[in-house]
Design a protein around this motif. Sequence first.
Motif, mmCIF file in Angstrom:
data_model
loop_
_atom_site.group_PDB
_atom_site.id
_atom_site.type_symbol
_atom_site.label_atom_id
_atom_site.label_comp_id
_atom_site.label_asym_id
_atom_site.label_seq_id
_atom_site.Cartn_x
_atom_site.Cartn_y
_atom_site.Cartn_z
ATOM 1 N N ARG A 105 -0.016 4.023 0.822
ATOM 2 C CA ARG A 105 -0.418 4.856 1.958
ATOM 3 C C ARG A 105 0.381 4.531 3.222
ATOM 4 N N GLU A 106 1.016 3.366 3.255
ATOM 5 C CA GLU A 106 1.826 3.004 4.418
ATOM 6 C C GLU A 106 3.234 3.589 4.327
ATOM 7 N N SER A 140 0.840 -1.191 0.000
ATOM 8 C CA SER A 140 0.000 0.000 0.000
ATOM 9 C C SER A 140 0.876 1.243 0.000
ATOM 10 N N LYS A 144 4.041 7.044 6.104
ATOM 11 C CA LYS A 144 2.938 7.405 7.002
ATOM 12 C C LYS A 144 3.458 7.916 8.345
#
Length: 564
Positions: free
Chosen positions: A314-315, A312, A318
Amino acid sequence: MNQRAGGAVLVECLQALGARQSFGIPGESYLAVLNALYDTNPARSDSPTSLDFFLCRHEGGAAFMAAAYGKLTGRPGIGFVTRGPGATNAAIGVHTAMQDSAPMILFIGQVGTGMTGREAFQEINYRSFFGGVSKWVVEIERIDRIPEILARAWSTALSGRPGPVVVALPEDVLTSGTAVPALTAPASVDEAAPTPEALQAVVAALSAARRPLILIGDGGWTKTGQDALQRFAEAADIPVLAAFRCQDLYDNHSVTYAGDAGVGMTSTTKTLFARADLLLAIGVRFCEMTTDGYRLLRVPVPEQTLIHAHASDREIGKIYQPHHGIHSGPNAFSHALAHQSVHGSWATWRREARSAYETSFTLPKQPSPVDMGAVTAYLRNRLPADAILTNGAGNFSVWPNRYFQFGPNQRLLAPQSGAMGYGLPAAIAAKVTYPDRTVVCFTGDGDFQMTCQELGSAMQANAQPIILLLNNHSYGTIRMHQERSYPGRVSGTTLKNPDFLRLGDAYGYHTERIATTADFEAAFERALTSKTGALLDLTLSVDAITPHQTLAQIQATATTHAYP
């Protein structure tokens, strides 16, 4: 094409997608689905696409089972619950699946479309309620969109970082008729892979390192991906750590395995992070437990060279800004890495890391009628090579999490969410999925009583695991923290328990009370041969609160809270 009810179309789509097992509690809000499931029950159908409905006793237990099934198999665990209270009860399993990165789809009955927004009986806005603890929440408002939405729900649960999807089912959408064709097969979505340039950068960074460290974690792994990573790590002679409750992702007997970064993290593991000059994190969600409260690595830019590969995007970045962020699934990344040749002068570094891990199994005798150090040592040597261990939350979980060594085909189902009550439903789901494998649930007396009614579900389906009930008459974890901050002021943590053997007997389990360490071995052998599972009630002293520190020692070193 003949008209079919929306509930039937939904079940046909699930069968086409590959769902073969579901867990749930019946509800009037989705009777049309239950009606369609009637014909897919393996007891009535010999079809290879049969979809079973496993009847649970509580929606929390059903959701835990679906989450555990997803984590164990890599396929979405399917849950069915009714609207309102059923959905809120199931929220604990959705949150657990999210933090475990486990694929799951929870179907919830909903009020009819003509009543939406009126706060009708048991109505909840599920997009708001589940929005923060799931990958996607959707309500099917038109019957002809059932195939489209189910296809998206399935792929969403599996793609990128796996996780839970919540699908609300208005009652009239399920009971209306439609001629819309069902799905015929799941979509094939390839895993993201590293670019040649990214792989070249990884090899260059590793080759320049003096003390490289690999950290692996979270969901989406396949056995071939795990094997590829192990081949690389062993060829390169680089130590490997597992993130919180991910110990089963790597063969703990490999000379490159250096332990886990989680609750009960050893000082030597913390030292590995501090001394490493490069950290290669594969599939890792940098959670609080793995980072020791975000203290092991400097936020937001670590002092170590950080390479973070994750399915991902998004990780990546983060919390920690990587020097090299790579959008890639763990298996594709590991397969690509296994074809690379990396060497460095870090053999001593790897040997020291492994030696520290092996030394950590040396424990003092536990001040308890049953010494769990001795029990776990016995289980390390006795359990089959494909055993599945489960646990819920509590200090007792340190035994399967920290003092068991997982072989390449053994599994651990343990909640990164720290949810009490997970262990028993997870063990039942494992026994349903793999009835011929040995499944052992570690549970505390407080943890067990969160979901012990699921013993009835297991009895009804003849899916009964071995339960080791570590009984110290206390909410031990909270008692430990209580003594550290408010020594001697025990409040709300002492448990008066029922006779667990009588409870187990009522549910058809083989039961025994283990009063001393010497009693365990023979009792466990009897449990292994039992056809009805087993519940072993182990007598523990609350003073043996952690493997290395007693309650009395904690009290002696406690820092009293500044204010009364």
